[in-house]
Design a protein around this motif. Structure first.
Motif: not given
Lengths: 343, 343
Positions: B241-259
DNA sequence: CAATCCATTGGTAGCGCTGTCAATAATCGT
DNA sequence: ACGATTATTGACAGCGCTACCAATGGATTG
């Protein structure tokens, strides 16, 4: 006449001995007790083995010596997060030693455990790690007959078969519930799933703490025999709330349940901890990240595995630990989910 | 003169044969190929074995027959949730068969894998299961020399050593990211930790999907080599977020990251999915319970383990599967966290 | 009825290594 | 210097099981 077995290009000890210019028996000794060889022979055998890429045949060794270098590990579940940490500790401790680990899964069944124990018996393991202290008397008999070091892990109790590494689930639960009571919570629920022996002892600890504060109410206790899951945590909370609407805290037998409870609170707009305090058990990694951060009882699972193997290996080598029962304790990790109750 | 070995009250095959009134060799055959015996002898040996409680000596059997009934399994991690499901499948499938499973841990190191493979080679396993398709050429050579069925699991690719069970991580990631694009998200971040080969391929799938929609921006990709964890998910999101404040979605490589991402959103009052959509990978059990429920890519981990062992066992018995490469596919589990974007 | 075949069963000889003991070489004490 | 003690080394004989081959006997066939 002799049969013509495929002798497979495998390098045998005899070849190594021949190249090193010693008898096979001396070469054999190099691998089992290098200190018994003179420095010169030791080097000769070592370089010969390396040159030929010799790898000992474990089956032949086991047959001739009537023992193996396998440490058997019996655990009740492969799925449970808790055991994966223990396994990691076991693995790390065995790494680099000459012992290899053989895991088997008892599926929380003491009969299955008994069967597997018998199977191990036939294989003469060098040592054994078993989970818990609730074995059948048959199992105990087998273990006592096995004449190898055995460590019981996950909990401690009276009357160890041999050695033990664990902690008191009863005391840990008592501490967690006492903390909630000290924070001024009064209607503290108990949520449990897959009521294995250790979970039963946590329930006992809960009971003792509640009773000591004259807060015990059977209605507050909700358990299910089905395996634990996050979803189940939510379900249990719903059920408990509909039965006891005035609960102000829950003690969950593990962190998955606690996380499920947190999600259910978010779903129902229940403020944590203002409306409901949550305490979990095991302190899995996510507990500190949750919003709010969830209080839990940290248990030293990795160390448990490590210690168990270290103790077994030492005992195999003849250095039995001076204290056969090791209490690794626990630590209450107090976080926002059990903040002192506003009155 | 003969040495005085402790012959240990163990029951040998000879005893069984004597009680049954047959030659040892006939008794031996009873265990390996009962169909070759006449019905009467078969019964006699069977009851004699039961009466004496005979358990075969595996070491002797392995030495005499030059093979074992061990299936070796090489996995990169014991801690990762993903593998515990695979292990469970492996266990369940081997249950009841005569094969026993020997797990070893490569710790995500292909050199360690190579070493362990050599160790297995010396033990002549009946079959082998290895993780992934990125082995060293040395490892491949060892496997090819091993003359036993081998299954590569977790992913599929060209040029199998022998058999394969898995799915395409690339396609799965492509599908997940395409879904986000279809839901009208544009600035889709990629969060990855412990960039093992399979995670690399997920990144590749992300790249392809983004590129196809002309949305690829290297700044959106954030990875770290450290092991994955929920906490790391939060950290990664903060950094992104601090690098790209305008992100509107994230794809996480696994569910732990997603949580971890979800918790971080809760901490920062970021609305999911209104301000940020989240998609995970693996569909661990908690994903459906989270608030909001988290979209993920369901992978058939249990089936992967089951199939792998079933295929190995069949191949050992001479029934090689007609299709050596099995694609178990994946399923995108669409939940609220990736609801269509309001514009 | 003899020759042939298959189904069963048994005998022999190890698989590759190590436990036990004996033999030899080296070291020591008086 | 001599016997006694200690460090090294080697010989022998299996550990419990199975691969290979041979033998037996009854069934089958021309």
């Amino acid at each position: 006449m002799a049969r013509q077995r495929t002798t497979s290009g495998k390098i045998r000890l005899t070849e190594v001995a021949k190249l090193a210019g010693v008898s096979p028996i001396t070469a054999s000794r190099f691998f089992r007790n290098p200190a018994a060889l003179s420095a010169s022979k030791r080097e000769r055998v070592e370089s010969a083995a390396k040159e030929l890429g010799y790898v000992p045949d474990l089956a032949a060794r086991a047959l001739a010596s009537q023992r193996t270098e396998v440490i058997g590990v019996l655990i009740p579940s492969l799925t449970n997060n808790v055991f994966s940490d223990v396994l990691r500790g076991i693995y790390d401790a065995s790494q680099g030693s000459r012992y290899s680990i053989q895991f088997v899964n008892t599926r929380y069944s003491i009969l299955q455990e008994e069967k597997l124990l018998r199977l191990f018996q036939a294989q003469r393991p060098a040592g054994l790690v078993v989970t818990g202290i609730n074995q059948t008397s048959e199992s105990r008999a087998v273990m006592e007959a096995m004449n190898c070091p055995i460590v019981q892990i996950m909990e401690i109790g009276p009357d160890p078969v041999d050695m033990m590494v664990g902690f008191s689930h009863n005391e840990a639960a008592f501490a967690a519930v006492s903390h909630l009571i000290a924070q001024n919570y009064r209607r503290i629920g108990f949520l449990g799933a897959r009521m294995d022996p250790r979970v039963q002892r946590r329930l006992e600890g809960y009971r003792e703490a509640m009773k000591a504060a004259s807060l015990l109410d059977p209605d507050l206790i909700l358990t299910t025999p089905v395996p634990t899951s996050v979803t189940m945590g939510g379900t249990l909370l719903s059920d408990l709330i509909s039965r006891v609407p005035d609960i102000d805290a829950v003690f969950c037998v593990n962190d998955d349940i606690a996380l499920g409870v947190l999600f259910e609170c978010q779903r129902r707009q229940i403020q944590v901890p203002d409306d409901l305090a949550i305490v979990g058990f095991n302190d899995l990694e996510f507990m500190a990240s949750a919003v709010p951060a969830l209080t839990s009882v940290r248990t030293n699972r990795y160390e448990m595995g490590r210690n168990a193997i270290t103790m077994v290996m030492a005992a195999i080598e003849g250095n039995r630990p001076s204290t056969p029962v090791v209490d690794l304790g626990f630590e209450l990790m107090i976080r926002r989910s059990s903040l002192v109750r506003r009155t």
